[in-house]
Scaffold this active site. Structure first.
Site, PDB file in Angstrom:
ATOM      1  N   GLU A 118      25.826  68.558  24.880  1.00 28.22           N
ATOM      2  CA  GLU A 118      25.876  69.217  23.566  1.00 28.22           C
ATOM      3  C   GLU A 118      26.638  70.522  23.721  1.00 28.22           C
ATOM      4  OE1 GLU A 118      22.154  67.542  20.951  1.00 28.22           O
ATOM      5  OE2 GLU A 118      21.737  69.219  22.264  1.00 28.22           O
ATOM      6  N   HIS A 241      23.275  74.714  11.263  1.00 32.04           N
ATOM      7  CA  HIS A 241      23.822  73.575  12.005  1.00 32.04           C
ATOM      8  C   HIS A 241      25.090  73.128  11.280  1.00 32.04           C
ATOM      9  CE1 HIS A 241      24.197  69.734  14.006  1.00 32.04           C
ATOM     10  NE2 HIS A 241      23.176  70.036  14.802  1.00 32.04           N
ATOM     11  N   ARG A 287      27.548  76.797  17.735  1.00 33.18           N
ATOM     12  CA  ARG A 287      27.249  76.349  16.366  1.00 33.18           C
ATOM     13  C   ARG A 287      27.722  77.312  15.288  1.00 33.18           C
ATOM     14  NH1 ARG A 287      21.260  73.639  17.049  1.00 33.18           N
ATOM     15  NH2 ARG A 287      22.130  71.921  18.237  1.00 33.18           N
ATOM     16  N   HIS A 348      19.138  75.593   9.850  1.00 31.35           N
ATOM     17  CA  HIS A 348      18.569  74.659  10.826  1.00 31.35           C
ATOM     18  C   HIS A 348      17.418  75.264  11.619  1.00 31.35           C
ATOM     19  CE1 HIS A 348      18.580  71.302  13.595  1.00 31.35           C
ATOM     20  NE2 HIS A 348      18.873  72.083  14.631  1.00 31.35           N
ATOM     21  N   ARG A 383      20.672  80.114  19.338  1.00 27.86           N
ATOM     22  CA  ARG A 383      20.008  79.173  20.259  1.00 27.86           C
ATOM     23  C   ARG A 383      20.980  78.135  20.801  1.00 27.86           C
ATOM     24  NH1 ARG A 383      17.692  74.069  19.583  1.00 27.86           N
ATOM     25  NH2 ARG A 383      17.757  74.181  17.311  1.00 27.86           N
TER      26      ARG A 383
HETATM   27  P1  FAD Z   1       7.281  72.089  13.886  1.00 26.28           P
HETATM   28  O1  FAD Z   1       7.646  70.922  14.689  1.00 26.28           O
HETATM   29  O2  FAD Z   1       8.048  72.341  12.659  1.00 26.28           O
HETATM   30  O3  FAD Z   1       5.756  71.968  13.485  1.00 26.28           O
HETATM   31  C1  FAD Z   1       5.169  72.898  12.607  1.00 26.28           C
HETATM   32  C2  FAD Z   1       3.835  72.354  12.175  1.00 26.28           C
HETATM   33  O4  FAD Z   1       3.128  73.343  11.438  1.00 26.28           O
HETATM   34  C3  FAD Z   1       3.949  71.157  11.256  1.00 26.28           C
HETATM   35  O5  FAD Z   1       2.968  70.223  11.634  1.00 26.28           O
HETATM   36  C4  FAD Z   1       3.628  71.725   9.888  1.00 26.28           C
HETATM   37  O6  FAD Z   1       3.102  70.787   9.001  1.00 26.28           O
HETATM   38  C5  FAD Z   1       2.605  72.774  10.261  1.00 26.28           C
HETATM   39  N1  FAD Z   1       2.468  73.837   9.263  1.00 26.28           N
HETATM   40  C6  FAD Z   1       3.434  74.597   8.706  1.00 26.28           C
HETATM   41  N2  FAD Z   1       2.888  75.440   7.815  1.00 26.28           N
HETATM   42  C7  FAD Z   1       1.565  75.213   7.817  1.00 26.28           C
HETATM   43  C8  FAD Z   1       0.478  75.746   7.087  1.00 26.28           C
HETATM   44  N3  FAD Z   1       0.626  76.692   6.144  1.00 26.28           N
HETATM   45  N4  FAD Z   1      -0.767  75.278   7.339  1.00 26.28           N
HETATM   46  C9  FAD Z   1      -0.966  74.292   8.260  1.00 26.28           C
HETATM   47  N5  FAD Z   1       0.040  73.735   8.957  1.00 26.28           N
HETATM   48  C10 FAD Z   1       1.290  74.202   8.747  1.00 26.28           C
HETATM   49  N6  FAD Z   1      15.511  71.115  18.816  1.00 26.28           N
HETATM   50  C11 FAD Z   1      15.789  70.664  20.059  1.00 26.28           C
HETATM   51  O7  FAD Z   1      15.464  71.315  21.052  1.00 26.28           O
HETATM   52  N7  FAD Z   1      16.410  69.448  20.209  1.00 26.28           N
HETATM   53  C12 FAD Z   1      16.768  68.678  19.154  1.00 26.28           C
HETATM   54  O8  FAD Z   1      17.292  67.593  19.329  1.00 26.28           O
HETATM   55  C13 FAD Z   1      16.508  69.158  17.849  1.00 26.28           C
HETATM   56  N8  FAD Z   1      16.874  68.428  16.771  1.00 26.28           N
HETATM   57  C14 FAD Z   1      16.477  68.851  15.540  1.00 26.28           C
HETATM   58  C15 FAD Z   1      16.739  68.041  14.435  1.00 26.28           C
HETATM   59  C16 FAD Z   1      16.270  68.398  13.185  1.00 26.28           C
HETATM   60  C17 FAD Z   1      16.541  67.526  11.999  1.00 26.28           C
HETATM   61  C18 FAD Z   1      15.551  69.615  13.031  1.00 26.28           C
HETATM   62  C19 FAD Z   1      15.032  70.028  11.680  1.00 26.28           C
HETATM   63  C20 FAD Z   1      15.315  70.438  14.123  1.00 26.28           C
HETATM   64  C21 FAD Z   1      15.775  70.063  15.376  1.00 26.28           C
HETATM   65  N9  FAD Z   1      15.527  70.854  16.488  1.00 26.28           N
HETATM   66  C22 FAD Z   1      15.842  70.393  17.730  1.00 26.28           C
HETATM   67  C23 FAD Z   1      14.712  72.055  16.377  1.00 26.28           C
HETATM   68  C24 FAD Z   1      13.284  71.706  16.789  1.00 26.28           C
HETATM   69  O9  FAD Z   1      12.992  70.403  16.371  1.00 26.28           O
HETATM   70  C25 FAD Z   1      12.268  72.647  16.187  1.00 26.28           C
HETATM   71  O10 FAD Z   1      12.659  73.980  16.368  1.00 26.28           O
HETATM   72  C26 FAD Z   1      10.934  72.432  16.873  1.00 26.28           C
HETATM   73  O11 FAD Z   1      10.582  71.080  16.795  1.00 26.28           O
HETATM   74  C27 FAD Z   1       9.871  73.296  16.259  1.00 26.28           C
HETATM   75  O12 FAD Z   1       8.633  72.859  16.758  1.00 26.28           O
HETATM   76  P2  FAD Z   1       7.327  73.629  16.324  1.00 26.28           P
HETATM   77  O13 FAD Z   1       6.209  72.924  16.980  1.00 26.28           O
HETATM   78  O14 FAD Z   1       7.490  75.072  16.536  1.00 26.28           O
HETATM   79  O15 FAD Z   1       7.278  73.427  14.741  1.00 26.28           O
HETATM   80  C1  SIN Z   2      21.097  68.130  17.142  1.00 25.64           C
HETATM   81  O1  SIN Z   2      20.733  67.013  17.524  1.00 25.64           O
HETATM   82  O2  SIN Z   2      22.236  68.398  16.813  1.00 25.64           O
HETATM   83  C2  SIN Z   2      20.076  69.212  17.047  1.00 25.64           C
HETATM   84  C3  SIN Z   2      19.838  69.741  18.374  1.00 25.64           C
HETATM   85  C4  SIN Z   2      19.192  71.083  18.303  1.00 25.64           C
HETATM   86  O3  SIN Z   2      18.986  71.645  17.251  1.00 25.64           O
HETATM   87  O4  SIN Z   2      18.911  71.599  19.387  1.00 25.64           O
END
Ligand code: FAD
Ligand code: SIN
Length: 547
Positions: A118, A241, A287, A348, A383
């Protein structure tokens, strides 16, 4: 139905959020104590679930921890906390190995995971499961959480505000202590008392109209922490993104950077490949560079998108390597082995967030934060791709462990604080604010952020957004402190207003361009003045703090 809805209950460690960070924290905490994990909708709904590209980890034969640290800090544009990065990269290796041990079925090539490329990585170091790495990761973690007796899960439980002893803050005795949250469960506002609380609520992409994020990402955790007086940091750094799908009728959907990593090229509407004009790394430039280049091409050609071209790969390769993307685009009439993919940038990822140290402690005692809502400083101003899931695994595990240790030092029965009676601006909108108006307010916040606090910013635009946000707040008239609001959408709107304000104020304060923060009126980095971070709290304007 949740089996046991009561007006209040107690737990040792409370975790809010069921993405990678919250799930990993729950598993770590449960090795020591009893845990309650609450989540806004279902256990599976999170940003994590939709992650595509993969998890960056220095496991390939030609890779080293030092190289991964270097790439991360280069992407972070001089603002990474190097100690936090070292911890993420080195502890990331056992965290990913353990995930594989627990059954993560990532793609393999012989005896090694199949590493992909990437942007801004100097090595192929992304482990992945096709383009559905997030789903595979959450499936494994959720299964483990479900099999752990000490973890009690409450779904459809919406956290509103932190319960803190704000008197300590008022009396100048530090930032106070957190004793849990108020939450909406089955249309009741309830208290969940905890000896230690972990915020793992993920990101805030939904404050922008174009985003890769699912609906849950309204920035609730950032806003609740800010209202409780927590220190917030780096809030100007929102990552856009470059490639989200732009098709009439299609939902927000990411087209992974891995598509460009596997050779996909970007073309404008005239069919010209343009990235060479903007950066020596072409399509694999950082990015922020690619997003600005796309925005510029859209402007030059007066066309609302550009195109991603992966048609030189065989249909078999595409369907095997990117099954989710090819199936989703197919639903909207595109065969990406033949057709160009219309794309444009979308919000993103939030680099900034609740300020934490490497033990995931926030400025409020008893409150921990991990994952996207937290800011340890690992991402600096931008990031590196696929470092977020790594961060979630590493700092999620640390948060769970540390919160459990803290909980073990606390009295058996923490104080029972009344809901919202803690001197915070637990503002919600008047109950007669109609659903329609709420949707209009959400749109107004999104439009002004996109216009002025998006990929490119300038002082006048940022000022004008501040005015719009103030007007929105005032036009709501009676944004009042209420204790009985049970409307999730209304509270989300307040949360969006809160985070919009934090982002805009911080972006206005940083009079330079760095990483994901680009100011057209200050287009270059200014290391002498700005190799600092911006701290913001509810009661204080942005201030600079040293790295
Ligand atoms: P999240 O996975 O967003 O989880 C947050 C949780 O908190 C959810 O369950 C939500 O329902 C809950 N929540 C929120 N507000 C409340 C509330 N008020 N009360 C109770 N619960 C609540 N990163 C990478 O490293 N590699 C990738 O390939 C990648 N691809 C991505 C693709 C997409 C489409 C997206 C959107 C992001 C991607 N990212 C990637 C970024 C990464 O996925 C996220 O930054 C990461 O998953 C965040 O994880 P988290 O556990 O902090 O939050
Ligand atoms: C992607 O698959 O392009 C998202 C990866 C990331 O946000 O780290």
């Amino acid at each position: 139905m949740n089996p046991e809805v009561r007006s209040s209950w107690d737990t040792d460690v409370l975790i809010i959020g069921s993405g990678a960070a919250g799930l990993r924290a729950a598993l770590a905490a449960s090795e020591h104590t009893d845990v309650t994990l609450i989540t806004k909708t279902t256990l599976t709904e999170s940003n994590t679930h939709y992650a595509q590209g993969g998890i960056a980890v220095a496991m390939n034969l030609d890779d080293t921890i030092a190289l991964h640290i270097k790439d991360t800090c280069l992407a972070g544009a001089g603002l990474c906390d190097v100690e936090a990065v070292e911890m993420m990269v080195s502890e990331g290796i056992p965290r990913v190995a353990e995930l594989l041990d627990w059954g993560a079925n990532f793609d393999w090539e012989g005896t090694l995971p199949r590493f992909t490329q990437e942007a801004a990585h100097s090595r192929r170091r992304i482990v992945h499961k096709g383009d559905a790495t997030g789903r595979e990761t959450t499936d494994v973690l959720i299964q483990r959480v479900r099999n752990t007796e000490r973890i009690h899960v409450l779904q459809n439980a919406f956290a509103i505000d932190l319960l803190t002893d704000a008197d300590a803050q008022k009396n100048g005795e530090g930032s106070g202590t957190c004793y849990g949250v108020s939450a909406i469960v089955e249309e009741q506002v309830v208290r969940i008392h905890a000896k230690a609380t972990i915020l793992a609520t993920g990101g805030l992409g939904r404050v922008y109209p174009c985003t890769s994020n699912p609906q849950i990402a309204t920035g609730d955790g950032f806003a609740a922490a800010w209202r409780a007086g927590c220190e917030m940091i780096d809030m100007e750094f929102v990552q856009f993104h470059p490639t989200t799908l732009f098709l009439d009728g299609a939902p927000n959907f990411l087209i992974s950077e891995a598509v460009r990593g596997e050779g996909g090229t970007l073309l404008n509407i005239r069919g010209e490949r343009f990235m060479g004009k903007y950066h020596e790394k072409g399509e694999l430039a950082p990015r922020d560079v690619v997003s600005r280049a796309i925005q510029n091409e859209m402007h030059l050609t007066q066309f609302p998108c550009v195109y991603l071209d992966i048609t030189d790969k065989t249909s078999d390769f595409i369907h095997e390597r990117f099954p989710t993307i090819s199936a989703t685009t197919k639903r909207y009439g595109l065969d990406i082995s033949i057709d160009l993919i219309p794309v444009r940038p979308g919000a993103h990822f939030m680099m900034g967030g609740i300020r934490t140290n490497t033990d995931t402690q926030t400025s409020i005692q008893g409150l921990y934060a991990c994952g996207e809502v937290a800011c340890t400083g690992v991402h600096g101003a931008n990031r590196l791709a696929s470092n977020s899931l790594l961060e979630c695994l590493v700092y999620g595990a640390r948060a769970g462990r540390n919160a459990a240790t803290f909980a073990s030092t606390q009295p058996a029965h923490p104080p029972k604080l009344p809901i919202l009676d803690n001197g915070q601006t637990s503002a919600t909108l008047s109950t007669d604010t109609a659903e329609m108006e709420i949707e209009e307010i959400k749109s107004a916040i999104r439009e002004t952020l996109w216009e002025n606090v998006g990929i490119e910013r300038n002082g006048a635009g940022l000022q004008s957004t501040l005015t719009v946000l103030q007007d929105i707040t005032e036009s709501l008239g009676d944004v009042v402190t209420r204790s009985d609001t049970k409307d999730v959408s209304t509270i989300e709107t307040v949360n969006m207003l809160n985070v919009a304000l934090m982002i805009t104020q911080s972006a206005l304060a940083r009079t330079e361009s760095r990483g994901a923060h680009y100011r057209a009126d200050f287009p270059t980095p200014d290391d002498a003045t700005w190799q600092h971070r911006i701290l913001i709290t509810q009661d204080n304007p942005p201030e600079t703090v040293p790295l």
